[in-house]
Design an enzyme around this catalytic site. Structure first.
Site, PDB file in Angstrom:
ATOM      1  N   HIS A  81       0.828  -1.208   0.000  1.00  0.00           N
ATOM      2  CA  HIS A  81       0.000   0.000   0.000  1.00  0.00           C
ATOM      3  C   HIS A  81       0.867   1.264   0.000  1.00  0.00           C
ATOM      4  CE1 HIS A  81      -3.574   2.450   1.227  1.00  0.00           C
ATOM      5  NE2 HIS A  81      -2.639   3.172   1.816  1.00  0.00           N
ATOM      6  N   GLU A  82       1.882   1.300   0.869  1.00  0.00           N
ATOM      7  CA  GLU A  82       2.740   2.493   0.955  1.00  0.00           C
ATOM      8  C   GLU A  82       3.550   2.687  -0.319  1.00  0.00           C
ATOM      9  OE1 GLU A  82       2.400   4.785   3.181  1.00  0.00           O
ATOM     10  OE2 GLU A  82       0.858   3.502   4.032  1.00  0.00           O
ATOM     11  N   HIS A 109       1.450   4.225  -2.984  1.00  0.00           N
ATOM     12  CA  HIS A 109       1.351   5.693  -2.892  1.00  0.00           C
ATOM     13  C   HIS A 109       2.544   6.336  -3.613  1.00  0.00           C
ATOM     14  CE1 HIS A 109      -2.073   6.558  -0.340  1.00  0.00           C
ATOM     15  NE2 HIS A 109      -1.633   5.856   0.695  1.00  0.00           N
ATOM     16  N   GLU A 158      -6.311   6.910  -1.196  1.00  0.00           N
ATOM     17  CA  GLU A 158      -6.357   5.708  -0.364  1.00  0.00           C
ATOM     18  C   GLU A 158      -6.857   4.507  -1.145  1.00  0.00           C
ATOM     19  OE1 GLU A 158      -5.355   4.850   3.022  1.00  0.00           O
ATOM     20  OE2 GLU A 158      -4.187   6.312   1.938  1.00  0.00           O
TER      21      GLU A 158
HETATM   22 ZN    ZN Z   1      -2.593   5.119   2.297  1.00  0.00          ZN
END
Ligand code: ZN
Length: 269
Positions: free
Chosen positions: A138-139, A142, A201
């Site tokens: 997830h990071e 981003h 997100e």
């Molecule tokens: Zn996030």
């Protein structure tokens, strides 16, 4: 004469905006990013180095091996996805690095150029290797989707009158640095954390599922992780991760909808 000048200005503005527009891999969303990657990376490498110097990098070899192992696999997955799509150029100046800092904060982040930090406080919540892959996927998503550049662009326009990053750094170095840190979820000690937008997100969730699946981790683990996160299990400390990554039923429902797509990339190891 005036008219042709006006046209020239319009053409210049449009050319600039088209050049500043890019497309996010996997989701295909168009984004406006006013900051050149070279500026983002040099800022990132500087801030990452400063962060490591002023925080306690863990000496727990087991945790370091765990984070570097998972990180390395996600890195390979990202590189192979970008290579398949002919996008490798976007990663060519990356200098991947995975570190663990000793902190009660429930937090993790990835700055542009693949500079990752996992806080020991999040490990009781990630629990397993696959749980850690959810967070790191997830990071890293981003970062490779350039959400930071997009957010910095919005913040520079909102707070500094659209100043260029390099100029903002020159004229307001402290404000620019703390803005940067809050954009990346590093700003807890400065009292400022900007939550990622819902768009960013859910996009990071989507990309992260694909990357973790390609790295050999079952994407279903994302549902378990975000459920644990929303229940606030694990550390006693205030969950910084929750303020930048609000977890709720909508998020978990969206992840469930994307699981069939992610499963197509999944080969168990
Ligand atoms: Zn996030």
């Amino acid at each position: 004469m005036m008219r042709s000048l006006r046209w020239a200005v319009w053409v210049a503005v449009l050319t600039f905006l088209v050049a500043a527009c890019s497309t996010v891999p996997i989701t295909g969303r168009k984004q406006l990013n006013l900051i050149p990657q070279s500026e983002m990376l040099s800022m990132s490498f500087q801030q990452y180095g400063d962060f490591l110097k002023s925080n306690k990098v863990t000496s727990n070899e087991q945790q370091v091996q765990l984070v570097r192992g998972v990180g390395g696999k996600i890195q390979k997955a990202v590189e192979s996805y970008f290579a398949q799509k002919g996008l490798s150029d976007a990663l060519k100046d990356y200098k991947w690095e995975f570190n663990v800092v000793e902190s009660k904060e429930v937090n993790a982040w990835c700055m542009p150029g693949g500079k990752v930090v996992v806080y020991t406080g999040i490990l009781p919540v990630t629990k397993t290797e696959a749980g850690l892959a959810v967070v790191m996927g997830h990071e890293i998503a981003h970062a490779v989707a350039e959400h930071g550049g997009e957010r910095m662009s919005q913040e520079l326009i909102a707070n500094m009158g659209g100043m260029l990053l390099s100029k903002a750094l020159e004229e307001k170095p402290e404000a620019t640095k703390s803005l940067w840190l809050s954009v990346y979820g590093v700003g807890a000690q400065f009292g400022a954390l900007l939550p990622f937008s819902r768009t960013h997100e859910s996009e990071a969730d989507h990309l992260g599922l694909v990357f973790m699946a390609m790295a050999g981790y079952d994407p279903n683990e994302a549902v378990s992780f975000w459920t644990r996160m929303s229940q606030g299990s694990g550390g006693q400390a205030p969950p910084e991760f929750m303020s930048t990554h609000p977890s709720d039923q909508t998020r978990i429902a969206n992840i469930q909808k994307e699981l069939p797509e992610a499963m197509q990339y999944y080969t168990p190891r």
